[in-house]
Design a protein around this motif. Structure first.
Motif, PDB file in Angstrom:
ATOM      1  N   VAL A 171       1.022  -1.147  -0.505  1.00 38.71           N
ATOM      2  CA  VAL A 171       0.160   0.180   0.342  1.00 38.71           C
ATOM      3  C   VAL A 171       0.394   1.607   0.017  1.00 38.71           C
ATOM      4  CG1 VAL A 171      -1.799   1.252   1.258  1.00 38.71           C
ATOM      5  CG2 VAL A 171      -2.011  -1.578   1.053  1.00 38.71           C
ATOM      6  N   LEU A 172       2.069   1.207   0.603  1.00 36.80           N
ATOM      7  CA  LEU A 172       2.767   2.534   0.912  1.00 36.80           C
ATOM      8  C   LEU A 172       3.250   2.808  -0.223  1.00 36.80           C
ATOM      9  CD1 LEU A 172       2.855   2.254   5.307  1.00 36.80           C
ATOM     10  CD2 LEU A 172       1.114   3.497   2.945  1.00 36.80           C
ATOM     11  N   ALA A 173       4.349   2.009  -0.895  1.00 36.72           N
ATOM     12  CA  ALA A 173       4.702   1.792  -1.513  1.00 36.72           C
ATOM     13  C   ALA A 173       4.768   2.889  -3.129  1.00 36.72           C
ATOM     14  CB  ALA A 173       5.946   0.488  -2.488  1.00 36.72           C
ATOM     15  N   GLY A 174       5.787   4.010  -2.596  1.00 38.61           N
ATOM     16  CA  GLY A 174       6.052   5.550  -3.554  1.00 38.61           C
ATOM     17  C   GLY A 174       4.861   6.106  -3.371  1.00 38.61           C
ATOM     18  N   ARG A 175       4.619   6.233  -2.408  1.00 37.81           N
ATOM     19  CA  ARG A 175       3.606   6.432  -2.441  1.00 37.81           C
ATOM     20  C   ARG A 175       4.221   8.488  -0.788  1.00 37.81           C
ATOM     21  NH1 ARG A 175      -2.539   4.775  -1.341  1.00 37.81           N
ATOM     22  NH2 ARG A 175      -3.118   6.584  -0.638  1.00 37.81           N
ATOM     23  N   ASP A 176       3.468   9.243  -0.465  1.00 37.91           N
ATOM     24  CA  ASP A 176       3.907  10.183   0.377  1.00 37.91           C
ATOM     25  C   ASP A 176       3.335   9.778   1.337  1.00 37.91           C
ATOM     26  OD1 ASP A 176       5.810  12.185  -1.357  1.00 37.91           O
ATOM     27  OD2 ASP A 176       4.477  13.692  -1.802  1.00 37.91           O
ATOM     28  N   VAL A 177       4.510   9.586   2.595  1.00 38.19           N
ATOM     29  CA  VAL A 177       4.005   8.469   3.645  1.00 38.19           C
ATOM     30  C   VAL A 177       3.870   9.929   5.069  1.00 38.19           C
ATOM     31  CG1 VAL A 177       4.007   7.260   5.511  1.00 38.19           C
ATOM     32  CG2 VAL A 177       4.089   6.504   3.613  1.00 38.19           C
ATOM     33  N   LEU A 178       2.658  10.173   5.652  1.00 34.46           N
ATOM     34  CA  LEU A 178       2.896  10.690   7.603  1.00 34.46           C
ATOM     35  C   LEU A 178       2.603  10.068   7.955  1.00 34.46           C
ATOM     36  CD1 LEU A 178       1.554  12.609   4.689  1.00 34.46           C
ATOM     37  CD2 LEU A 178       1.776  14.298   6.321  1.00 34.46           C
ATOM     38  N   ALA A 179       3.978   9.673   8.949  1.00 33.30           N
ATOM     39  CA  ALA A 179       4.304   9.061  10.076  1.00 33.30           C
ATOM     40  C   ALA A 179       3.443   9.400  11.661  1.00 33.30           C
ATOM     41  CB  ALA A 179       5.083   7.593   9.798  1.00 33.30           C
ATOM     42  N   VAL A 180       2.945   9.425  12.478  1.00 32.73           N
ATOM     43  CA  VAL A 180       2.714  10.291  13.651  1.00 32.73           C
ATOM     44  C   VAL A 180       2.646   8.953  14.874  1.00 32.73           C
ATOM     45  CG1 VAL A 180       0.983  11.030  15.091  1.00 32.73           C
ATOM     46  CG2 VAL A 180       0.467  10.677  12.935  1.00 32.73           C
ATOM     47  N   ALA A 181       4.487   9.147  15.114  1.00 31.31           N
ATOM     48  CA  ALA A 181       4.535   8.242  16.205  1.00 31.31           C
ATOM     49  C   ALA A 181       4.153   9.294  17.386  1.00 31.31           C
ATOM     50  CB  ALA A 181       6.045   8.001  15.609  1.00 31.31           C
ATOM     51  N   GLY A 182       4.466   8.140  18.839  1.00 25.47           N
ATOM     52  CA  GLY A 182       5.170   8.581  19.849  1.00 25.47           C
ATOM     53  C   GLY A 182       3.651   8.318  21.147  1.00 25.47           C
ATOM     54  N   THR A 183       4.145   7.945  21.932  1.00 24.12           N
ATOM     55  CA  THR A 183       3.898   7.198  23.201  1.00 24.12           C
ATOM     56  C   THR A 183       2.574   7.831  23.546  1.00 24.12           C
ATOM     57  OG1 THR A 183       6.044   7.381  24.062  1.00 24.12           O
ATOM     58  CG2 THR A 183       4.709   6.784  25.767  1.00 24.12           C
ATOM     59  N   HIS A 184       1.752   8.753  23.515  1.00 27.98           N
ATOM     60  CA  HIS A 184       0.459   9.023  23.234  1.00 27.98           C
ATOM     61  C   HIS A 184       0.207   9.973  22.350  1.00 27.98           C
ATOM     62  CE1 HIS A 184       1.681   8.282  27.531  1.00 27.98           C
ATOM     63  NE2 HIS A 184       2.148   9.134  27.312  1.00 27.98           N
ATOM     64  N   GLY A 185      -1.192   9.512  21.923  1.00 24.55           N
ATOM     65  CA  GLY A 185      -1.419  10.201  20.759  1.00 24.55           C
ATOM     66  C   GLY A 185      -2.033  10.341  19.859  1.00 24.55           C
ATOM     67  N   LYS A 186      -1.443   9.354  19.569  1.00 26.31           N
ATOM     68  CA  LYS A 186      -0.935   9.107  17.665  1.00 26.31           C
ATOM     69  C   LYS A 186      -2.491   8.658  16.986  1.00 26.31           C
ATOM     70  CE  LYS A 186       1.142   5.053  19.286  1.00 26.31           C
ATOM     71  NZ  LYS A 186       1.167   5.251  19.983  1.00 26.31           N
ATOM     72  N   THR A 187      -3.397   8.145  18.774  1.00 27.65           N
ATOM     73  CA  THR A 187      -4.374   7.695  17.373  1.00 27.65           C
ATOM     74  C   THR A 187      -5.383   9.202  16.763  1.00 27.65           C
ATOM     75  OG1 THR A 187      -4.956   5.661  18.333  1.00 27.65           O
ATOM     76  CG2 THR A 187      -6.332   6.549  17.287  1.00 27.65           C
ATOM     77  N   THR A 188      -5.385  10.409  17.998  1.00 31.38           N
ATOM     78  CA  THR A 188      -6.316  11.803  17.838  1.00 31.38           C
ATOM     79  C   THR A 188      -5.608  12.354  16.899  1.00 31.38           C
ATOM     80  OG1 THR A 188      -7.003  11.084  19.760  1.00 31.38           O
ATOM     81  CG2 THR A 188      -7.055  12.760  19.015  1.00 31.38           C
ATOM     82  N   THR A 189      -4.107  12.238  16.808  1.00 26.86           N
ATOM     83  CA  THR A 189      -3.331  12.803  16.031  1.00 26.86           C
ATOM     84  C   THR A 189      -3.684  12.285  14.278  1.00 26.86           C
ATOM     85  OG1 THR A 189      -2.068  13.301  17.870  1.00 26.86           O
ATOM     86  CG2 THR A 189      -1.094  14.230  15.806  1.00 26.86           C
ATOM     87  N   THR A 190      -3.586  10.789  14.419  1.00 30.54           N
ATOM     88  CA  THR A 190      -3.852  10.636  12.631  1.00 30.54           C
ATOM     89  C   THR A 190      -5.211  11.153  12.642  1.00 30.54           C
ATOM     90  OG1 THR A 190      -2.086   8.943  13.290  1.00 30.54           O
ATOM     91  CG2 THR A 190      -3.384   8.393  11.774  1.00 30.54           C
ATOM     92  N   SER A 191      -6.118  10.522  13.482  1.00 28.20           N
ATOM     93  CA  SER A 191      -6.862  11.047  12.430  1.00 28.20           C
ATOM     94  C   SER A 191      -7.393  12.656  12.203  1.00 28.20           C
ATOM     95  CB  SER A 191      -8.068  10.504  13.545  1.00 28.20           C
ATOM     96  OG  SER A 191      -7.795   9.677  14.097  1.00 28.20           O
ATOM     97  N   LEU A 192      -6.791  13.525  13.454  1.00 29.11           N
ATOM     98  CA  LEU A 192      -6.896  14.510  12.655  1.00 29.11           C
ATOM     99  C   LEU A 192      -6.457  14.573  11.243  1.00 29.11           C
ATOM    100  CD1 LEU A 192      -8.009  17.765  13.635  1.00 29.11           C
ATOM    101  CD2 LEU A 192      -6.217  17.697  15.384  1.00 29.11           C
TER     102      LEU A 192
END
Length: 482
Positions: free
Chosen positions: A99-120
């Motif tokens: 799925v990700l090959a060749g695409r501009d990927v924006l990754a959201v990492a961290g101990t907290h807040g990943k799900t909310t920040t990714t959704s936002l």
């Protein structure tokens, strides 16, 4: 082509299943724990769910087994897969290569807040007309599904794509995997390990062009011996971000600064409340309104339904990442008002008898503290009651026991679920709460205790990273009947 996914009801693997289905594959899967919201999403997609991990589920051999990280040696399905030499791959590797090959990927990492920040972030890019793909560890309110490919198929591509050479992860002699879309893809980038045969963090498979490093604390005591081990994994992620990409980094997190000091080859933008390249200044103490500045220049104001300083930090990170992807940050600000958070992130599940009942995913002392602080800023002197299930591996091992009582400072009363199989004594926490905490041996007992405590005007928050035996909804029903 037929995929069988082991551990399909996990939030990540359920997203993988949704993406594979959207690609036109036949998808089925097994899991020992089937509960909403992921089970509802999979059933709506027409994906067959098999309960348990019986080897017979694989005896009509699928073309590929996608293995979740909850699987381990000794699992009957895993042992059968290995003995029969079925072709298998981890979920993150399948995602990265298919799925990700060749695409501009924006990754959201961290101990907290990943799900909310990714959704936002996905919501902001959607509002900018960029039609992003995404995979979120939950169900974002603005989309109603945890994953989608996004965008349109590139000109000349088949839709859906077909052929094993294209859809299986590449092997020696394969021509590679074509991108499924030209749209950007936003992914929740988890530091937990990939699979029983790949102990690297999931996020090393994603190869992002833009990465958010939201925060870093000790967690996952079952696989990491100390915070330095987590920092090394974060640095592995940093090493994969190209020089023409961007790192969006919490300006006040010392552990992240130490990660960057290990080596950084990518431009960095920082964010924080009162510090960093992207800064917020609170207009409302509860975080529901704040002003945004970039390098000292006022961008504008955000007014939205979320609460707490942690939510403001998530908002800054998402805004900075969206700008790095080419969106106009000023034009994005109105979209914050329309953001609907992820299910089970301070989700109001009902009101009965004058009591507001919330379901929240918090399972780390820092997340518990910041969530309750945001609610306290909203309700003032109103009473906050907490029902807490220690379900994560770190919680069950007692890795956070000493920090739990301080994290519950904003709670007026706490009922701690101490199931008989909990390997440590929850009195360590409740004694430290000095009269504000009790334990309950079962969910039924916990609900009865809460019902006896609750009175009109109270806020009741259920906190667990599992199903909690549907306790929040059951509590609303009990309160409605009294």
């Amino acid at each position: 082509m037929r995929l069988h996914i082991l551990g399909i009801c996990g939030t990540f693997m359920g997203g993988v299943a949704a993406l594979a289905r959207e690609l036109g594959l036949t998808v089925e899967g097994s899991d020992a724990n089937v509960y909403p919201p992921m089970s509802d999403q999979l059933e709506a997609l027409g994906i067959e769910l098999m309960r348990g991990y019986d080897a017979k589920h694989l005896q009509s051999a699928p073309d590929l087994v996608v293995v979740g990280n909850a699987m381990s040696r000794g699992n009957p399905a895993v042992e059968y897969m290995l003995d029969q030499r079925l072709r298998y791959v981890s979920g993150p590797q399948w995602l990265g290569e298919t799925v990700l090959a060749g695409r501009d990927v924006l990754a959201v990492a961290g101990t907290h807040g990943k799900t909310t920040t990714t959704s936002l972030l996905a919501h902001l890019l959607e509002s900018a007309g960029m039609a992003p793909g995404f995979l979120v560890g939950g169900v974002p309110g603005n989309f109603g599904v945890s994953a989608r490919l996004g965008g349109k198929q590139p000109c000349g591509a088949q839709s859906p794509p077909s052929g094993a050479a294209r859809l299986l992860p590449p092997r020696a002699g394969d021509v590679g995997v074509e991108p499924s879309s030209t749209a950007p893809f936003v992914i929740e980038a988890d530091e937990y390990d990939t699979a029983f045969f790949d102990k690297r963090s999931k996020f090393v498979h994603y190869r992002p062009r833009i990465a958010i490093l939201n925060n870093l604390e000790f967690d996952h005591a079952d696989i990491f011996p100390d915070v330095a081990a987590i920092q090394r994994q974060f640095h592995h992620l940093v090493r994969t971000v190209p020089g023409n990409g961007r790192l969006i980094v919490n300006a006040s997190d010392e552990r992240l600064a130490e990660v960057l000091a290990m080596g950084c080859w990518t431009p960095v933008e920082t964010f924080g409340i009162g510090c960093g390249d992207w800064q917020a200044s609170l207009i409302e103490a509860d975080g529901s309104a704040f002003a945004v500045h970039r390098n000292g220049e006022l961008i504008g104001e955000v007014r939205w339904p979320l609460l707490g300083n942690h939510s403001v930090m998530n908002a800054l990170a998402a805004l900075a990442a969206a700008a790095a992807a080419g969106a106009d940050p000023r034009a994005l600000l109105p979209a914050f008002a329309d953001f609907h958070s992820v299910k089970r992130r301070m989700e109001l599940v009902g009101e009965a008898g004058g009591v507001h009942v919330y379901d929240d995913f918090a399972h780390h002392p820092t997340a518990i503290a910041t969530t309750l602080a945001g609610l306290r800023a909203k309700v003032g002197a109103g009473r906050i009651l907490v029902a807490l299930e220690p379900r994560s591996n770190s919680m069950r091992q007692g890795a956070h026991a000493a920090a739990l009582a301080p994290s519950l400072a904003d709670a007026d009363a706490v009922v701690f679920l101490q199931r008989p199989d909990l390997p440590w004594n929850a009195a360590e926490v409740t004694d430290a709460l000095k009269g504000r905490g009790t334990t309950a041996p079962s969910v039924n007992a916990l609900l009865a205790d809460l019902q006896a405590l609750a009175r009109p005007g109270d806020q009741v928050v259920f906190m667990s990273n599992g199903g909690f035996d549907n306790a929040p909804h059951r509590f609303v029903e009990r309160m409605a009947k009294q």
